[in-house]
Design a protein around this motif. Structure first.
Motif, PDB file in Angstrom:
ATOM      1  N   UNK A 249      35.894 -15.892 -23.190  1.00  0.00           N
ATOM      2  CA  UNK A 249      34.563 -16.348 -23.594  1.00  0.00           C
ATOM      3  C   UNK A 249      34.079 -17.469 -22.686  1.00  0.00           C
ATOM      4  N   UNK A 250      34.951 -18.408 -22.367  1.00  0.00           N
ATOM      5  CA  UNK A 250      34.567 -19.504 -21.474  1.00  0.00           C
ATOM      6  C   UNK A 250      34.182 -18.973 -20.095  1.00  0.00           C
ATOM      7  N   UNK A 251      34.944 -17.987 -19.607  1.00  0.00           N
ATOM      8  CA  UNK A 251      34.627 -17.402 -18.302  1.00  0.00           C
ATOM      9  C   UNK A 251      33.262 -16.709 -18.335  1.00  0.00           C
ATOM     10  N   UNK A 252      32.964 -16.034 -19.438  1.00  0.00           N
ATOM     11  CA  UNK A 252      31.679 -15.344 -19.568  1.00  0.00           C
ATOM     12  C   UNK A 252      30.526 -16.343 -19.625  1.00  0.00           C
ATOM     13  N   UNK A 253      30.697 -17.419 -20.365  1.00  0.00           N
ATOM     14  CA  UNK A 253      29.624 -18.406 -20.493  1.00  0.00           C
ATOM     15  C   UNK A 253      29.330 -19.100 -19.166  1.00  0.00           C
ATOM     16  N   UNK A 254      30.316 -19.146 -18.282  1.00  0.00           N
ATOM     17  CA  UNK A 254      30.104 -19.778 -16.977  1.00  0.00           C
ATOM     18  C   UNK A 254      29.365 -18.860 -16.005  1.00  0.00           C
ATOM     19  N   UNK A 313      47.804 -20.067 -40.661  1.00  0.00           N
ATOM     20  CA  UNK A 313      47.034 -20.887 -39.727  1.00  0.00           C
ATOM     21  C   UNK A 313      46.652 -20.091 -38.479  1.00  0.00           C
ATOM     22  N   UNK A 314      47.601 -19.346 -37.906  1.00  0.00           N
ATOM     23  CA  UNK A 314      47.325 -18.593 -36.684  1.00  0.00           C
ATOM     24  C   UNK A 314      46.404 -17.401 -36.957  1.00  0.00           C
ATOM     25  N   UNK A 315      46.549 -16.789 -38.129  1.00  0.00           N
ATOM     26  CA  UNK A 315      45.654 -15.690 -38.497  1.00  0.00           C
ATOM     27  C   UNK A 315      44.217 -16.175 -38.599  1.00  0.00           C
ATOM     28  N   UNK A 316      44.011 -17.299 -39.270  1.00  0.00           N
ATOM     29  CA  UNK A 316      42.665 -17.846 -39.431  1.00  0.00           C
ATOM     30  C   UNK A 316      42.062 -18.225 -38.081  1.00  0.00           C
ATOM     31  N   UNK A 317      42.870 -18.831 -37.206  1.00  0.00           N
ATOM     32  CA  UNK A 317      42.371 -19.244 -35.899  1.00  0.00           C
ATOM     33  C   UNK A 317      42.011 -18.039 -35.040  1.00  0.00           C
ATOM     34  N   UNK A 318      42.858 -17.009 -35.064  1.00  0.00           N
ATOM     35  CA  UNK A 318      42.589 -15.808 -34.264  1.00  0.00           C
ATOM     36  C   UNK A 318      41.355 -15.073 -34.783  1.00  0.00           C
ATOM     37  N   UNK A 319      41.198 -15.019 -36.106  1.00  0.00           N
ATOM     38  CA  UNK A 319      40.030 -14.350 -36.687  1.00  0.00           C
ATOM     39  C   UNK A 319      38.746 -15.099 -36.331  1.00  0.00           C
ATOM     40  N   UNK A 320      38.800 -16.426 -36.427  1.00  0.00           N
ATOM     41  CA  UNK A 320      37.631 -17.226 -36.075  1.00  0.00           C
ATOM     42  C   UNK A 320      37.297 -17.071 -34.593  1.00  0.00           C
ATOM     43  N   UNK A 321      38.328 -17.035 -33.745  1.00  0.00           N
ATOM     44  CA  UNK A 321      38.109 -16.885 -32.312  1.00  0.00           C
ATOM     45  C   UNK A 321      37.504 -15.525 -31.988  1.00  0.00           C
ATOM     46  N   UNK A 322      37.984 -14.474 -32.653  1.00  0.00           N
ATOM     47  CA  UNK A 322      37.478 -13.133 -32.357  1.00  0.00           C
ATOM     48  C   UNK A 322      36.022 -12.987 -32.769  1.00  0.00           C
ATOM     49  N   UNK A 323      35.686 -13.511 -33.928  1.00  0.00           N
ATOM     50  CA  UNK A 323      34.289 -13.419 -34.382  1.00  0.00           C
ATOM     51  C   UNK A 323      33.360 -14.200 -33.464  1.00  0.00           C
ATOM     52  N   UNK A 324      33.784 -15.404 -33.092  1.00  0.00           N
ATOM     53  CA  UNK A 324      32.948 -16.231 -32.226  1.00  0.00           C
ATOM     54  C   UNK A 324      32.826 -15.609 -30.844  1.00  0.00           C
ATOM     55  N   UNK A 325      33.916 -15.056 -30.328  1.00  0.00           N
ATOM     56  CA  UNK A 325      33.886 -14.441 -29.004  1.00  0.00           C
ATOM     57  C   UNK A 325      32.886 -13.286 -28.956  1.00  0.00           C
ATOM     58  N   UNK A 326      32.894 -12.443 -29.979  1.00  0.00           N
ATOM     59  CA  UNK A 326      31.945 -11.330 -30.016  1.00  0.00           C
ATOM     60  C   UNK A 326      30.509 -11.835 -30.064  1.00  0.00           C
ATOM     61  N   UNK A 327      30.268 -12.851 -30.870  1.00  0.00           N
ATOM     62  CA  UNK A 327      28.918 -13.412 -31.002  1.00  0.00           C
ATOM     63  C   UNK A 327      28.442 -14.035 -29.695  1.00  0.00           C
ATOM     64  N   UNK A 328      29.307 -14.788 -29.040  1.00  0.00           N
ATOM     65  CA  UNK A 328      28.883 -15.477 -27.810  1.00  0.00           C
ATOM     66  C   UNK A 328      28.752 -14.517 -26.627  1.00  0.00           C
TER      67      UNK A 328
END
Length: 335
Positions: A249-254, A313-328
């Protein structure tokens, strides 16, 4: 393992999964499930990773959980299609704790990549209890009769046979059921990631007495510890997937531009990425803490609680990351 050794293990794993085109093979598997989930298993056996958690006496690497977690984290970053967690993780962890000749023979076959035993323990959707309830077995006329069902058995059709947990006359029992055994019905279920799981039904399956690998408190303790350690490894795999999505996601935003400037310069999107980073860093810290505790002699109850904490903890973080990545990623994220 010390920090330098863990770092070297991680770098070696990342290098292999890049060279073996793991992500591309996963994508191909999603489009053609019949390609087989165990593709590349022999290459992992040559590296010794199929026996990463098996003791050296069985030909394995004898890694501690933290070393195996680095391999699983790298596998998660590249969406590796091989059933490392299911076979080299769960099945190997269970077999390594069973001190019988049959279990040692199965573990040796697993280590060299000739066998992919699958752990069949779950009996109903959403029930994560290690104690079998419905699946049962009884000794009768020189054989062991197995009756019941198991769900979500990985790696599906690639499995060579099944390590089945059941309820015996007095306590838990762990049985080895080779593929092709009469009375076993298998329904292969495709998964969204291109992999497979199996639903198994055992109809008065007659097994020889030596199919019993363990029973009583030994069987129950071994199963509970294997499942708890497996949760920790799953947490590592999820963490790796989340970290990869943040990096992409960071690479895409750049590189993606709008209104004459990279969209990564927009403060609202920067804040979303910071949220992803914080969640993943907290998950990483939690996983590291749990791995350190798992290396100590702690009770199975404590291990289960800590494993659940890391996995949640890791499940929640990965789920949040995946949703945000798709949106961004916008429209590209959906295509």
């Amino acid at each position: 393992m010390d920090i330098e050794s863990l770092s070297a293990m991680r770098e070696a794993a990342l290098d292999y999964f890049v060279r073996s085109r793991a992500t591309q093979r996963r994508r191909a598997l999603m489009e053609q499930p019949d390609a087989g989930e165990a593709q590349g298993w022999s290459a992992l056996a040559e590296l010794g990773w199929t026996g990463m958690l098996a003791p050296e006496s069985a030909g394995g690497l004898g890694l501690e959980l933290d070393g195996a977690a680095e391999i699983l984290r790298a596998a998660g970053e590249h969406a590796a299609p091989e059933p490392l967690l299911a076979v080299a993780g769960l099945s190997a962890l269970l077999l390594a704790r069973l001190d019988t000749a049959a279990a040692r023979a199965l573990l040796s076959e697993l280590v060299v990549g000739r066998s992919l035993p699958a752990l069949a323990w779950q009996e109903s959707a959403g029930d994560l209890s290690a104690v079998p309830l419905a699946c049962g077995c009884e000794r009768r006329a020189g054989s062991v009769l197995l009756q019941g069902e198991k769900l979500m058995v990985l790696p599906g059709a690639a499995a060579s046979g099944w390590l089945v947990s059941a309820r015996g006359d007095d306590d838990a029992v762990i049985l080895w059921v080779p593929r092709g055994t009469e009375g076993v019905s298998e329904t292969v279920v495709p998964l969204v990631d291109g992999g497979q799981a199996s639903s198994l039904r055992f109809e008065q399956v007659a097994l020889p007495p030596d199919a019993v690998l363990a029973e009583g408190p030994t069987a129950q303790e071994a199963l509970r510890r294997a499942l708890a350690a497996g949760q920790v490894l799953q947490a590592a795999e999820l963490l790796g997937a989340g970290q990869a999505m943040l990096a992409q996601t960071l690479a895409y935003l750049r590189t993606r531009s709008q209104f004459g400037k990279p969209i990564g310069s927009f403060q609202a999107l920067q804040h979303r990425c910071v949220d992803m980073f914080i969640h993943l860093e907290v998950a990483h810290a939690t996983l590291s803490e749990v791995l350190a505790l798992a290396a100590q002699e702690i009770s199975v109850e404590r291990l289960e609680a800590e494993a659940s904490r890391a996995n949640a903890r890791c499940t929640a973080a990965a789920l949040q990351a995946s949703r945000t990545a798709v949106q961004l990623h916008g429209a590209i994220g959906y295509t």
